[in-house]
Scaffold this active site. Sequence first.
Site, PDB file in Angstrom:
ATOM      1  N   ASN A   1      -2.183 -12.702 -40.395  1.00 19.54           N
ATOM      2  CA  ASN A   1      -0.773 -13.090 -40.284  1.00 19.54           C
ATOM      3  C   ASN A   1      -0.259 -12.867 -38.853  1.00 19.54           C
ATOM      4  OD1 ASN A   1       2.269 -11.435 -40.850  1.00 19.54           O
ATOM      5  ND2 ASN A   1       2.056 -13.611 -41.223  1.00 19.54           N
ATOM      6  N   GLY A   2       0.578 -13.794 -38.435  1.00 17.19           N
ATOM      7  CA  GLY A   2       1.239 -13.676 -37.135  1.00 17.19           C
ATOM      8  C   GLY A   2       1.007 -14.879 -36.258  1.00 17.19           C
ATOM      9  N   ASP A   3       2.104 -15.626 -36.024  1.00 17.83           N
ATOM     10  CA  ASP A   3       2.099 -16.749 -35.062  1.00 17.83           C
ATOM     11  C   ASP A   3       1.278 -17.962 -35.489  1.00 17.83           C
ATOM     12  OD1 ASP A   3       3.623 -14.998 -33.639  1.00 17.83           O
ATOM     13  OD2 ASP A   3       2.155 -14.627 -32.062  1.00 17.83           O
TER      14      ASP A   3
ATOM     15  N   ARG B   1       7.357 -17.511 -40.205  1.00 20.45           N
ATOM     16  CA  ARG B   1       8.330 -18.337 -39.483  1.00 20.45           C
ATOM     17  C   ARG B   1       7.892 -19.792 -39.332  1.00 20.45           C
ATOM     18  NH1 ARG B   1       8.549 -14.334 -34.611  1.00 20.45           N
ATOM     19  NH2 ARG B   1       6.365 -14.333 -35.261  1.00 20.45           N
TER      20      ARG B   1
ATOM     21  N   GLN C   1       6.904  -7.778 -54.056  1.00 21.05           N
ATOM     22  CA  GLN C   1       6.664  -6.738 -53.059  1.00 21.05           C
ATOM     23  C   GLN C   1       7.618  -5.567 -53.261  1.00 21.05           C
ATOM     24  OE1 GLN C   1       7.793  -7.319 -48.813  1.00 21.05           O
ATOM     25  NE2 GLN C   1       5.605  -7.113 -48.432  1.00 21.05           N
TER      26      GLN C   1
ATOM     27  N   LYS D   1       0.569  -4.941 -47.335  1.00 17.37           N
ATOM     28  CA  LYS D   1       0.982  -5.673 -46.137  1.00 17.37           C
ATOM     29  C   LYS D   1       1.234  -4.650 -45.045  1.00 17.37           C
ATOM     30  CE  LYS D   1       2.960  -9.105 -43.708  1.00 17.37           C
ATOM     31  NZ  LYS D   1       4.391  -9.263 -43.688  1.00 17.37           N
TER      32      LYS D   1
ATOM     33  N   CYS E   1       7.585  -3.676 -42.638  1.00 16.07           N
ATOM     34  CA  CYS E   1       8.974  -3.988 -42.263  1.00 16.07           C
ATOM     35  C   CYS E   1       9.443  -3.100 -41.101  1.00 16.07           C
ATOM     36  CB  CYS E   1       9.919  -3.812 -43.458  1.00 16.07           C
ATOM     37  SG  CYS E   1      11.594  -4.329 -43.027  1.00 16.07           S
TER      38      CYS E   1
HETATM   39  C1  LIG Z   1      13.403 -13.560 -41.907  1.00 18.23           C
HETATM   40  C2  LIG Z   1      12.131 -12.802 -42.179  1.00 18.23           C
HETATM   41  C3  LIG Z   1      12.013 -12.038 -43.336  1.00 18.23           C
HETATM   42  C4  LIG Z   1      10.837 -11.333 -43.624  1.00 18.23           C
HETATM   43  N1  LIG Z   1      10.757 -10.590 -44.766  1.00 18.23           N
HETATM   44  C5  LIG Z   1       9.583  -9.967 -45.059  1.00 18.23           C
HETATM   45  C6  LIG Z   1       9.429  -9.241 -46.265  1.00 18.23           C
HETATM   46  O1  LIG Z   1      10.351  -9.134 -47.087  1.00 18.23           O
HETATM   47  N2  LIG Z   1       8.243  -8.653 -46.500  1.00 18.23           N
HETATM   48  C7  LIG Z   1       7.197  -8.743 -45.611  1.00 18.23           C
HETATM   49  O2  LIG Z   1       6.132  -8.207 -45.888  1.00 18.23           O
HETATM   50  N3  LIG Z   1       7.324  -9.402 -44.471  1.00 18.23           N
HETATM   51  C8  LIG Z   1       8.477 -10.023 -44.174  1.00 18.23           C
HETATM   52  N4  LIG Z   1       8.589 -10.703 -42.985  1.00 18.23           N
HETATM   53  C9  LIG Z   1       7.464 -10.691 -42.032  1.00 18.23           C
HETATM   54  C10 LIG Z   1       6.530 -11.852 -42.254  1.00 18.23           C
HETATM   55  O3  LIG Z   1       5.898 -11.730 -43.524  1.00 18.23           O
HETATM   56  C11 LIG Z   1       5.427 -11.904 -41.189  1.00 18.23           C
HETATM   57  O4  LIG Z   1       4.662 -10.734 -41.221  1.00 18.23           O
HETATM   58  C12 LIG Z   1       5.962 -12.060 -39.771  1.00 18.23           C
HETATM   59  O5  LIG Z   1       7.063 -12.954 -39.720  1.00 18.23           O
HETATM   60  C13 LIG Z   1       4.864 -12.570 -38.821  1.00 18.23           C
HETATM   61  O6  LIG Z   1       4.334 -13.793 -39.279  1.00 18.23           O
HETATM   62  P1  LIG Z   1       4.815 -15.211 -38.644  1.00 18.23           P
HETATM   63  O7  LIG Z   1       4.491 -15.172 -37.168  1.00 18.23           O
HETATM   64  O8  LIG Z   1       4.021 -16.246 -39.394  1.00 18.23           O
HETATM   65  O9  LIG Z   1       6.283 -15.324 -38.862  1.00 18.23           O
HETATM   66  C14 LIG Z   1       9.748 -11.403 -42.702  1.00 18.23           C
HETATM   67  C15 LIG Z   1       9.866 -12.183 -41.538  1.00 18.23           C
HETATM   68  C16 LIG Z   1      11.038 -12.886 -41.261  1.00 18.23           C
HETATM   69  C17 LIG Z   1      11.110 -13.707 -39.999  1.00 18.23           C
END
Ligand SMILES: Cc1cc2nc3c(=O)[nH]c(=O)nc-3n(C[C@H](O)[C@H](O)[C@H](O)COP(=O)(O)O)c2cc1C
Length: 255
Positions: A131-133, A156, A2, A70, A31
């Site tokens: 994506n998300g949750d 997460r 990425q 993304k 981000c």
């Molecule tokens: C610690 C951490 C680091 C992350 N780093 C990135 C990243 O480098 N690039 C990215 O596109 N998303 C990053 N994300 C976001 C996740 O890809 C995702 O979009 C977000 O956590 C929501 O999904 P979830 O509910 O499954 O966690 C990060 C999330 C967390 C918690």
Amino acid sequence: MQIFGSEPQIMGQAAKVISEIADIVDINMGCPAPKVVKNGDGSRLLLDLELAREIMAQVVQNSTKPVTLKMRKGWDSEHIVAVELAKIAEDCGISALIVHGRTRDEFYSGVADWGIIKQVKEGVQIPVIGNGDIKCVEDAKQMLEQTGCDGLMIGRGALGNPWIFRQINDYLQKGEEPKEISEREKFQVIKEHFELLLEEKGEYTATREIRKHIAWYIKGMKNATVMREAVNRVESKEEFEKILKEYFECQENIV
Ligand SMILES: Cc1cc2nc3c(=O)[nH]c(=O)nc-3n(C[C@H](O)[C@H](O)[C@H](O)COP(=O)(O)O)c2cc1C
């Protein structure tokens, strides 16, 4: 791999270089971190769709591999741009989209809006990854059903539970309910995780980074608090391995 940035030429050059070694080049427009958005990068691009278009065009033009995007739902509730950005992305030759159903303003709080993922899916022809949750197999099934998305991305929910991917596949493909992960498998995976950290980052960083992962891995297990405190004081590879072995031995004599 990425990349993030907001200068189309530089993003194009970066794509040229990394596409030689990556399978897919992913552009980060999600981000929310202040240090990233203050430079105009990451989710800040959700406020400048023309610049976002130029970046995507340059990256696609320079990459020798498929390019994905993304993104978040929008910057804030006044700027919900996911569908519009998705159409621009498709127009630029982006191969697939990953949509996180939160605005930048929301960071990681509240509940992800899966409705916006459905709207994006209905607005474009290219694959959409929801994506998300997604924290369990049922969430995965619901995401697919509610949004019609083509794939899932999990963040997460995989922390301390890297088995989630296997569990979701087994559930969706064979209807298998997720089984409790055995202590033996947990031990083996934590050990491997630590070895990979060591290899990648060296002893100093590995012994520190493993601390937060241990907290996630052993959540809900017996004596988790005592173990967490012990690991937080660990500074060497030997010490960590000893504590880990002892902890799992006293769980069930499995090591
Ligand atoms: C610690 C951490 C680091 C992350 N780093 C990135 C990243 O480098 N690039 C990215 O596109 N998303 C990053 N994300 C976001 C996740 O890809 C995702 O979009 C977000 O956590 C929501 O999904 P979830 O509910 O499954 O966690 C990060 C999330 C967390 C918690």
